[in-house]
Structure formats: structure tokens, C-alpha cells
Design a protein around this motif. Sequence first.
Motif, PDB file in Angstrom:
ATOM      1  N   LYS A   1      12.154   1.265   5.872  1.00 22.61           N
ATOM      2  CA  LYS A   1      12.506   2.634   5.482  1.00 22.61           C
ATOM      3  C   LYS A   1      11.814   3.630   6.417  1.00 22.61           C
ATOM      4  O   LYS A   1      12.429   4.562   6.921  1.00 22.61           O
ATOM      5  CB  LYS A   1      12.085   2.869   4.032  1.00 22.61           C
ATOM      6  CG  LYS A   1      12.559   4.160   3.447  1.00 22.61           C
ATOM      7  CD  LYS A   1      12.176   4.210   1.970  1.00 22.61           C
ATOM      8  CE  LYS A   1      12.621   5.500   1.330  1.00 22.61           C
ATOM      9  NZ  LYS A   1      12.238   5.590  -0.064  1.00 22.61           N
ATOM     10  N   TYR A   2      10.532   3.399   6.696  1.00 30.97           N
ATOM     11  CA  TYR A   2       9.773   4.274   7.585  1.00 30.97           C
ATOM     12  C   TYR A   2      10.329   4.215   9.011  1.00 30.97           C
ATOM     13  O   TYR A   2      10.571   5.239   9.641  1.00 30.97           O
ATOM     14  CB  TYR A   2       8.292   3.895   7.594  1.00 30.97           C
ATOM     15  CG  TYR A   2       7.524   4.586   8.690  1.00 30.97           C
ATOM     16  CD1 TYR A   2       7.167   5.928   8.576  1.00 30.97           C
ATOM     17  CD2 TYR A   2       7.200   3.921   9.861  1.00 30.97           C
ATOM     18  CE1 TYR A   2       6.491   6.577   9.588  1.00 30.97           C
ATOM     19  CE2 TYR A   2       6.519   4.562  10.882  1.00 30.97           C
ATOM     20  CZ  TYR A   2       6.165   5.878  10.739  1.00 30.97           C
ATOM     21  OH  TYR A   2       5.503   6.520  11.750  1.00 30.97           O
ATOM     22  N   VAL A   3      10.559   3.009   9.527  1.00 32.40           N
ATOM     23  CA  VAL A   3      11.045   2.835  10.895  1.00 32.40           C
ATOM     24  C   VAL A   3      12.413   3.472  11.072  1.00 32.40           C
ATOM     25  O   VAL A   3      12.653   4.186  12.047  1.00 32.40           O
ATOM     26  CB  VAL A   3      11.075   1.341  11.283  1.00 32.40           C
ATOM     27  CG1 VAL A   3      11.819   1.111  12.578  1.00 32.40           C
ATOM     28  CG2 VAL A   3       9.656   0.796  11.394  1.00 32.40           C
TER      29      VAL A   3
ATOM     30  N   THR B   1       0.819  -1.217   0.000  1.00 30.21           N
ATOM     31  CA  THR B   1       0.000   0.000   0.000  1.00 30.21           C
ATOM     32  C   THR B   1       0.850   1.263   0.000  1.00 30.21           C
ATOM     33  O   THR B   1       0.339   2.354  -0.206  1.00 30.21           O
ATOM     34  CB  THR B   1      -0.935   0.036   1.225  1.00 30.21           C
ATOM     35  OG1 THR B   1      -0.147  -0.065   2.406  1.00 30.21           O
ATOM     36  CG2 THR B   1      -1.947  -1.081   1.165  1.00 30.21           C
ATOM     37  N   LYS B   2       2.160   1.123   0.211  1.00 27.52           N
ATOM     38  CA  LYS B   2       3.050   2.287   0.232  1.00 27.52           C
ATOM     39  C   LYS B   2       3.690   2.515  -1.139  1.00 27.52           C
ATOM     40  O   LYS B   2       3.595   3.587  -1.707  1.00 27.52           O
ATOM     41  CB  LYS B   2       4.137   2.087   1.295  1.00 27.52           C
ATOM     42  CG  LYS B   2       5.058   3.249   1.478  1.00 27.52           C
ATOM     43  CD  LYS B   2       4.373   4.352   2.248  1.00 27.52           C
ATOM     44  CE  LYS B   2       5.381   5.457   2.521  1.00 27.52           C
ATOM     45  NZ  LYS B   2       4.735   6.673   2.947  1.00 27.52           N
ATOM     46  N   CYS B   3       4.348   1.472  -1.676  1.00 27.67           N
ATOM     47  CA  CYS B   3       5.052   1.634  -2.961  1.00 27.67           C
ATOM     48  C   CYS B   3       4.242   1.116  -4.150  1.00 27.67           C
ATOM     49  O   CYS B   3       4.643   1.278  -5.293  1.00 27.67           O
ATOM     50  CB  CYS B   3       6.406   0.926  -2.913  1.00 27.67           C
ATOM     51  SG  CYS B   3       6.313  -0.871  -2.744  1.00 27.67           S
TER      52      CYS B   3
ATOM     53  N   GLY C   1      11.483  10.156  17.878  1.00 31.60           N
ATOM     54  CA  GLY C   1      11.641   8.709  17.795  1.00 31.60           C
ATOM     55  C   GLY C   1      12.689   8.192  18.767  1.00 31.60           C
ATOM     56  O   GLY C   1      12.502   7.162  19.420  1.00 31.60           O
ATOM     57  N   LYS C   2      13.807   8.912  18.897  1.00 34.23           N
ATOM     58  CA  LYS C   2      14.865   8.505  19.819  1.00 34.23           C
ATOM     59  C   LYS C   2      14.371   8.526  21.257  1.00 34.23           C
ATOM     60  O   LYS C   2      14.656   7.625  22.039  1.00 34.23           O
ATOM     61  CB  LYS C   2      16.084   9.420  19.670  1.00 34.23           C
ATOM     62  CG  LYS C   2      16.860   9.183  18.408  1.00 34.23           C
ATOM     63  CD  LYS C   2      17.997  10.172  18.286  1.00 34.23           C
ATOM     64  CE  LYS C   2      18.696  10.024  16.948  1.00 34.23           C
ATOM     65  NZ  LYS C   2      19.752  11.017  16.751  1.00 34.23           N
ATOM     66  N   LYS C   3      13.618   9.580  21.626  1.00 34.41           N
ATOM     67  CA  LYS C   3      13.090   9.677  22.990  1.00 34.41           C
ATOM     68  C   LYS C   3      12.097   8.554  23.284  1.00 34.41           C
ATOM     69  O   LYS C   3      12.141   7.943  24.353  1.00 34.41           O
ATOM     70  CB  LYS C   3      12.411  11.035  23.194  1.00 34.41           C
ATOM     71  CG  LYS C   3      13.381  12.181  23.309  1.00 34.41           C
ATOM     72  CD  LYS C   3      12.662  13.499  23.447  1.00 34.41           C
ATOM     73  CE  LYS C   3      13.649  14.652  23.439  1.00 34.41           C
ATOM     74  NZ  LYS C   3      12.982  15.953  23.441  1.00 34.41           N
ATOM     75  N   ILE C   4      11.228   8.280  22.338  1.00 35.10           N
ATOM     76  CA  ILE C   4      10.233   7.227  22.539  1.00 35.10           C
ATOM     77  C   ILE C   4      10.905   5.865  22.642  1.00 35.10           C
ATOM     78  O   ILE C   4      10.564   5.055  23.513  1.00 35.10           O
ATOM     79  CB  ILE C   4       9.176   7.255  21.412  1.00 35.10           C
ATOM     80  CG1 ILE C   4       8.279   8.481  21.605  1.00 35.10           C
ATOM     81  CG2 ILE C   4       8.351   5.983  21.378  1.00 35.10           C
ATOM     82  CD1 ILE C   4       7.314   8.738  20.489  1.00 35.10           C
TER      83      ILE C   4
END
Length: 158
Positions: free
Chosen positions: A48-50, A17-19, A59-62
Motif C-alpha cells: 500500500k505504501y509503495v 507495526t503499521k496496522c 516517486g516516479k522520477k526516482i
Amino acid sequence: MPTNKYPFPPTDTWQCTKCDEVKPLADFRKNRSCKYGRTQKCIACTNKYVNTYQNTDKGKKILRNAGLKYKYGIDTAEYNKLLESQNGGCAICGDYPPVRHKKNGTVRFLDVDHNHTTNQVRGLLCMYCNRGLGYLRTAAIMERAVKYLRERGEYTKS
């Protein structure tokens, strides 16, 4: 070309559904919570998204908070409170961690020291003190090491 928006039953191929590429079913992660047991995005698009998200400040904090919660049962606020109670340094030697890792430039935090039997958090240690405790294993061995150093002279880094 199959139009899938949820083909039933799943075929040997699936459309991301992405590419929007049609790929083999093996290129999609298994996930029981998804409608047909596979994710809708292919592994390449998901990775790629992650990877992009993990490199953002949010993202780093979470991820850091999730890692502390998973491994030790504490969150970032509790870690910071513990760090403040230790005046920002290692609980054993009092040294402050280097701000950046020498090799890859990432931020180096103090390690969370915990009892491996009870999972109780004991304090925050620098990498060297934490490894030392790990290698010496028991209080009896540590006492022998202290006795050894007192008898033969302490190691001083030049």
C-alpha cells in the motif's frame, strides 16, 4: 495477543507495526538486514505504501532514474543530454515520441538503444525503430531489408 516489538525467537505470528494486526509470519517479507530476518510491516501495508509512493511525481522520477541506472548505467541527466543531442527525437527516423501513451495515458519516453554484448548506450529510439532493430538483429539482415525495399518499393503509411 503477543506484544512483539521484536519477539525473540520469532513465533509463527508477528504484529505489523503499521496496522497493528497479528498475522502469520508468511505475511511478512524476508529481509536479512532486519533484526529477525523479516520486515516489521506486513506485505499488505508495504504494498500500500509503495504503490502510493510510486504514483507521486517524486516517486516516479526516482523510479525512472533508478531504472535507467540499473538497466543502462545512465541517469536522467545523461538521458536528457542524449535526447538534446538528438534534437529531442529518435536517432533513426527523427520522430518525436507521443506525449501520452494512447491506452493508459502515461508519458511515453524514447527507448534507450544499447549493445546487448557490451551494454554500451548507442542512442535513443522511438518504439518502432527500436523494435525494428531488435527484430532484424544484425547489420547484414538490415542491409538485405534495405535492398529488398529499394527493389520492390518502400512501404508508406497512408
